[in-house]
Design a protein around this motif. Structure first.
Motif, PDB file in Angstrom:
ATOM      1  N   THR A   1      27.732  -2.072  17.121  1.00 15.15           N
ATOM      2  CA  THR A   1      27.543  -0.622  17.020  1.00 15.15           C
ATOM      3  C   THR A   1      28.294   0.052  18.166  1.00 15.15           C
ATOM      4  O   THR A   1      28.059  -0.244  19.344  1.00 15.15           O
ATOM      5  N   VAL A   2      29.175   0.971  17.816  1.00 19.18           N
ATOM      6  CA  VAL A   2      29.982   1.651  18.830  1.00 19.18           C
ATOM      7  C   VAL A   2      29.600   3.116  18.994  1.00 19.18           C
ATOM      8  O   VAL A   2      30.017   3.768  19.956  1.00 19.18           O
ATOM      9  N   LYS A   3      28.790   3.631  18.067  1.00 24.97           N
ATOM     10  CA  LYS A   3      28.383   5.029  18.158  1.00 24.97           C
ATOM     11  C   LYS A   3      27.123   5.233  17.325  1.00 24.97           C
ATOM     12  O   LYS A   3      27.021   4.719  16.209  1.00 24.97           O
ATOM     13  N   THR A   4      26.178   5.981  17.890  1.00 21.72           N
ATOM     14  CA  THR A   4      24.946   6.317  17.173  1.00 21.72           C
ATOM     15  C   THR A   4      24.601   7.763  17.457  1.00 21.72           C
ATOM     16  O   THR A   4      24.685   8.232  18.592  1.00 21.72           O
ATOM     17  N   GLU A   5      24.219   8.485  16.411  1.00 20.81           N
ATOM     18  CA  GLU A   5      23.774   9.864  16.558  1.00 20.81           C
ATOM     19  C   GLU A   5      22.514  10.059  15.721  1.00 20.81           C
ATOM     20  O   GLU A   5      22.429   9.582  14.587  1.00 20.81           O
ATOM     21  N   GLU A   6      21.514  10.736  16.288  1.00 13.62           N
ATOM     22  CA  GLU A   6      20.271  11.040  15.575  1.00 13.62           C
ATOM     23  C   GLU A   6      20.330  12.469  15.044  1.00 13.62           C
ATOM     24  O   GLU A   6      20.950  13.350  15.642  1.00 13.62           O
TER      25      GLU A   6
ATOM     26  N   ASN B   1      40.084  11.121   6.390  1.00 11.31           N
ATOM     27  CA  ASN B   1      40.090   9.660   6.397  1.00 11.31           C
ATOM     28  C   ASN B   1      41.444   9.181   5.888  1.00 11.31           C
ATOM     29  O   ASN B   1      41.737   9.322   4.685  1.00 11.31           O
ATOM     30  N   PRO B   2      42.284   8.680   6.766  1.00  9.49           N
ATOM     31  CA  PRO B   2      42.132   8.332   8.183  1.00  9.49           C
ATOM     32  C   PRO B   2      41.932   9.573   9.064  1.00  9.49           C
ATOM     33  O   PRO B   2      42.266  10.688   8.695  1.00  9.49           O
ATOM     34  N   PHE B   3      41.369   9.356  10.265  1.00  6.79           N
ATOM     35  CA  PHE B   3      41.117  10.442  11.209  1.00  6.79           C
ATOM     36  C   PHE B   3      41.776  10.092  12.542  1.00  6.79           C
ATOM     37  O   PHE B   3      42.149   8.939  12.790  1.00  6.79           O
ATOM     38  N   LYS B   4      41.848  11.095  13.394  1.00  4.10           N
ATOM     39  CA  LYS B   4      42.468  10.883  14.703  1.00  4.10           C
ATOM     40  C   LYS B   4      41.414  10.747  15.801  1.00  4.10           C
ATOM     41  O   LYS B   4      41.321   9.712  16.448  1.00  4.10           O
ATOM     42  N   ASP B   5      40.604  11.812  16.035  1.00  2.00           N
ATOM     43  CA  ASP B   5      39.574  11.789  17.079  1.00  2.00           C
ATOM     44  C   ASP B   5      38.202  12.210  16.547  1.00  2.00           C
ATOM     45  O   ASP B   5      37.185  11.628  16.888  1.00  2.00           O
ATOM     46  N   ILE B   6      38.197  13.259  15.704  1.00  2.00           N
ATOM     47  CA  ILE B   6      36.939  13.824  15.212  1.00  2.00           C
ATOM     48  C   ILE B   6      36.796  13.490  13.727  1.00  2.00           C
ATOM     49  O   ILE B   6      37.718  13.693  12.935  1.00  2.00           O
ATOM     50  N   LEU B   7      35.591  12.985  13.377  1.00  2.84           N
ATOM     51  CA  LEU B   7      35.275  12.677  11.977  1.00  2.84           C
ATOM     52  C   LEU B   7      34.158  13.611  11.550  1.00  2.84           C
ATOM     53  O   LEU B   7      33.103  13.691  12.206  1.00  2.84           O
ATOM     54  N   TYR B   8      34.385  14.346  10.442  1.00  3.34           N
ATOM     55  CA  TYR B   8      33.419  15.341   9.972  1.00  3.34           C
ATOM     56  C   TYR B   8      32.591  14.779   8.812  1.00  3.34           C
ATOM     57  O   TYR B   8      33.111  14.033   7.967  1.00  3.34           O
ATOM     58  N   ILE B   9      31.300  15.140   8.796  1.00  8.24           N
ATOM     59  CA  ILE B   9      30.392  14.715   7.721  1.00  8.24           C
ATOM     60  C   ILE B   9      30.192  15.888   6.781  1.00  8.24           C
ATOM     61  O   ILE B   9      29.846  17.001   7.209  1.00  8.24           O
ATOM     62  N   SER B  10      30.378  15.648   5.489  1.00  5.65           N
ATOM     63  CA  SER B  10      30.427  16.740   4.524  1.00  5.65           C
ATOM     64  C   SER B  10      29.077  17.409   4.298  1.00  5.65           C
ATOM     65  O   SER B  10      28.969  18.634   4.294  1.00  5.65           O
ATOM     66  N   ASP B  11      28.009  16.629   4.093  1.00  2.00           N
ATOM     67  CA  ASP B  11      26.704  17.202   3.762  1.00  2.00           C
ATOM     68  C   ASP B  11      25.668  16.600   4.704  1.00  2.00           C
ATOM     69  O   ASP B  11      25.401  15.397   4.655  1.00  2.00           O
ATOM     70  N   THR B  12      25.078  17.432   5.551  1.00  3.19           N
ATOM     71  CA  THR B  12      24.177  16.908   6.591  1.00  3.19           C
ATOM     72  C   THR B  12      22.708  17.210   6.346  1.00  3.19           C
ATOM     73  O   THR B  12      21.857  16.887   7.172  1.00  3.19           O
TER      74      THR B  12
ATOM     75  N   LYS C   1      26.918  16.845  12.233  1.00  4.06           N
ATOM     76  CA  LYS C   1      28.010  17.445  11.472  1.00  4.06           C
ATOM     77  C   LYS C   1      29.355  16.809  11.777  1.00  4.06           C
ATOM     78  O   LYS C   1      30.235  16.782  10.918  1.00  4.06           O
ATOM     79  N   GLU C   2      29.512  16.324  13.005  1.00  8.54           N
ATOM     80  CA  GLU C   2      30.791  15.721  13.375  1.00  8.54           C
ATOM     81  C   GLU C   2      30.576  14.625  14.406  1.00  8.54           C
ATOM     82  O   GLU C   2      29.593  14.631  15.154  1.00  8.54           O
ATOM     83  N   LEU C   3      31.502  13.680  14.423  1.00  6.01           N
ATOM     84  CA  LEU C   3      31.454  12.558  15.352  1.00  6.01           C
ATOM     85  C   LEU C   3      32.706  12.556  16.203  1.00  6.01           C
ATOM     86  O   LEU C   3      33.823  12.570  15.677  1.00  6.01           O
ATOM     87  N   ASP C   4      32.495  12.547  17.523  1.00  7.58           N
ATOM     88  CA  ASP C   4      33.619  12.457  18.440  1.00  7.58           C
ATOM     89  C   ASP C   4      33.898  10.974  18.690  1.00  7.58           C
ATOM     90  O   ASP C   4      33.168  10.302  19.422  1.00  7.58           O
ATOM     91  N   LEU C   5      34.955  10.463  18.094  1.00  5.52           N
ATOM     92  CA  LEU C   5      35.307   9.053  18.197  1.00  5.52           C
ATOM     93  C   LEU C   5      36.633   8.881  18.939  1.00  5.52           C
ATOM     94  O   LEU C   5      37.371   7.917  18.723  1.00  5.52           O
ATOM     95  N   SER C   6      36.919   9.814  19.832  1.00  8.75           N
ATOM     96  CA  SER C   6      38.208   9.817  20.520  1.00  8.75           C
ATOM     97  C   SER C   6      38.369   8.603  21.434  1.00  8.75           C
ATOM     98  O   SER C   6      39.503   8.206  21.737  1.00  8.75           O
TER      99      SER C   6
END
Length: 609
Positions: free
Chosen positions: A569-574, A543-554, A578-583
């Motif tokens: 809302t621009v992105k939702t995951e159920e 953070n800041p990130f480029k394309d992929i944002l990782y979540i530490s504890d899932t 572990k990671e979000l592709d925000l490219s």
């Protein structure tokens, strides 16, 4: 069975012969309908009943009655009658408390109180010339007396002599009593009967019947309290049974006639009423409620001593049905009238202040809208086709919900809520949702271009923002899922939510249902369990990130949403992401919210380079 059939046939023939005499009392009753509220009161009897003809309690009919109703061994039964303690309880009969609410349409609210069902409860007159006198516990002046009676084994004719407390009388002759089977003007029907000789029960949804006969007191006698009535059998093959009397009690202060409410808004309505010119009225009392129960005479009115014949009710809740009554205050001996007949109105739709829950038992819901279609979240709805309907949640056996069947192509449906006043702040919205195949309870995927959005509008539906999206990438399960969103950033007094479902332009072949249930807007204050639990924090990197944002504890994560600075809302995951592709996102500031399995959530700011 043959004996019963013969008796039944004989009774029918007798009833046909006396049909003309049955019709007269019914016509007479209909012709005297009053336009003012009646002051109905029961007339308890202190003495005069001669027979117990109603089987009640536990034991044989012979042990709980003294005789039959009709001369051929049949008695009536009460709802609490059981031949033995293990007998199946009856679903029919005379009410065990002896209170009979008349079903005659012209006398709404009229009730009768029977005598003790374990004692003599009928004045039975077997042969012509037989008579008996019923003495009332409390004499009351009346404009009308209502007699509850029936005739066993054929019709009969009686006369009634009313004696007033000054020992004057008024006589009513040639009163025809219908046979208990199939007659007109029944105050109660379908009470069933029992043979006293063998305890054979005969349930019936329409018979036996007890009938209501009206006795109109002469104007000269209406101020005199009624002390007793003497009933004499005049003629007929049937056996009269007199069970109770009630009265339309005399008053010199007549109740107003309420008019339909006018000038109705979301929080006010004007009511009005009229009274006879003969009333010596000084003022009026008003009572209103969200309950249709008629107020008692000693209830405190909402507004007292109102002058004039109209009044504006203020500070009402929107989208609510109110019932109202008016009574007159008079300068005569009867200082107050009874309450008028009830009238009702429903306030217009307006912004509801939470807490609020809608379980879709009523559909679509008061001030909800489902006849909306077409358009996009950017344009709003453009048509009036209905796609959201009421259906059992997740195709289960119970629990009504809202459901959109999503199949085919080019179908877009909206389900819009009532407006909410969130100006006080500190609210959250939540609901249950899920997906099943069209038929059955198994799970289903969503087609590639199918989408369901949960939307919010801060300007009463003119513009919309997406709070949550479900599509092929995060299709809900076929179990109940709970969605929760903190409305801390939404404080409009005209906030509206909507569910938007679209099949897209391509038919992918899937046929499934999207369900919503238990829609709630409530205070966002944490529950006790949440307060006592360790606070979970969102932790993402880099953070800041480029394309992929990782979540530490899932481990405890239920879902993740990403919103931009406008709240979209621009992105939702159920699930445990572990990671979000925000490219595909543009550079800028975003909010990542982690929703945990215990119902809590945490939000962190992130910056895309």
């Amino acid at each position: 069975m043959l004996i019963f059939f013969l008796i039944f046939k004989i009774n029918i023939n007798k009833m046909a012969i006396n049909l003309f005499f049955r019709v007269l009392p019914a016509i007479a009753l209909l012709s005297v309908g009053s336009i003012t509220a009646q002051n109905f009161q029961t007339m308890p009897v202190s003495s005069g009943f001669t027979a117990d003809v109603i089987a009640n309690g536990v034991g044989s009919a012979l042990s709980s009655t003294t005789t039959d109703v009709d001369g051929v061994s049949f008695a009536f039964v009460a709802t609490d009658f059981q031949l033995s303690p293990t007998s199946t309880p009856l679903t029919y009969g005379v009410p065990a408390n002896g209170v009979i609410n008349s079903i005659v349409s012209g006398t709404p609210g009229l009730t009768y109180q029977l005598a003790n069902l374990s004692a003599n409860n009928s004045l039975k007159l077997a042969t012509a010339g037989d008579n008996g006198t019923l003495v009332f516990t409390t004499p009351k002046a009346a404009t009308k007396l209502y007699m509850l009676a029936t005739s066993g084994s054929g019709t009969s004719v009686v006369s009634v002599t009313v004696t007033f407390t000054d020992n004057t009388t008024q006589t009513f002759s040639s009163i025809s009593l219908s046979d208990w089977y199939g007659g007109n003007n029944a105050a109660i029907q379908g009470i069933g009967r029992i043979n006293r000789d063998n305890n054979n029960l005969e349930p019936n949804t329409s018979n036996p019947r007890l009938y209501q006969n009206v006795l109109n007191i002469d104007a000269a006698n209406q101020t005199k309290p009624v002390q007793s009535v003497t009933i004499t059998k005049s003629s007929g093959s049937g056996i009269p049974n007199i069970f109770a009397f009630s009265a339309d009690v005399y008053t010199d202060c007549i109740a107003p006639t309420t008019n339909a409410a006018t000038a109705i808004t979301s929080n006010s309505a004007q009511i009005s009423w009229t009274v006879p010119a003969s009333n010596q009225t000084t003022s009026y009392d008003i009572y209103y409620s969200t309950s249709a129960t008629t107020p008692a005479g000693n209830v405190n009115p909402n507004h007292s001593n109102v002058p004039g014949t109209s009044y504006t009710l203020n500070n009402l809740s929107p989208s609510t049905t109110y019932y109202y009554w008016v009574r007159a205050n008079c300068s005569t001996a009867t200082s107050k009238s009874v309450w008028s007949f009830v009238k009702s109105f429903t306030t217009l739709c307006g912004s509801v202040v939470p807490s609020y829950t809608h379980n879709f038992d009523v559909f679509p819901g008061n001030c909800w809208a489902n006849a909306l279609s077409g358009g996009t979240p950017d344009t709003g709805s453009t048509g009036s086709t209905t796609y959201w309907f009421q259906y059992n949640f997740l195709n289960g056996a119970a629990n009504a919900s809202a459901r959109m069947n999503i199949y085919g192509s080019n179908k877009t449906g909206w389900l819009k809520t009532v407006a909410f006043d969130l100006s006080a702040g500190g609210y959250k919205v939540k609901f249950n949702y899920g997906v099943t195949k069209y038929s059955g309870t198994t799970s289903s995927a969503m087609d590639s271009d199918d989408v369901v959005h949960f939307l919010i509008s801060s300007d009463n539906g003119n513009t919309w923002s997406i709070l949550q999206t479900w599509d092929a990438n995060n299709t809900p399960s076929n179990t109940s899922n709970e969605y929760t969103f903190n409305l801390a950033n939404y404080m409009s007094a005209n906030t509206v939510f909507a569910f938007y479902g679209s099949t897209g332009s391509t038919n992918g072949g899937l046929d499934y249902n999207f369900y919503v249930d238990d829609f709630t807007v409530e205070n966002a204050q944490l529950s006790t369990s949440e307060v006592n639990s360790p606070v979970k924090k969102a932790s993402v990197h880099p953070n800041p990130f480029k394309d992929i944002l990782y979540i530490s504890d899932t481990r405890d994560i239920k879902s993740v949403t990403v919103t931009d600075t406008t709240g979209r809302t621009v992105k939702t995951e159920e699930g445990s992401v572990k990671e979000l592709d925000l490219s595909r996102l543009n550079s800028g500031l975003y909010f990542v919210t982690l929703y945990f399995k215990d119902g809590s959530h945490s939000t962190v700011k992130t910056i895309k380079k």
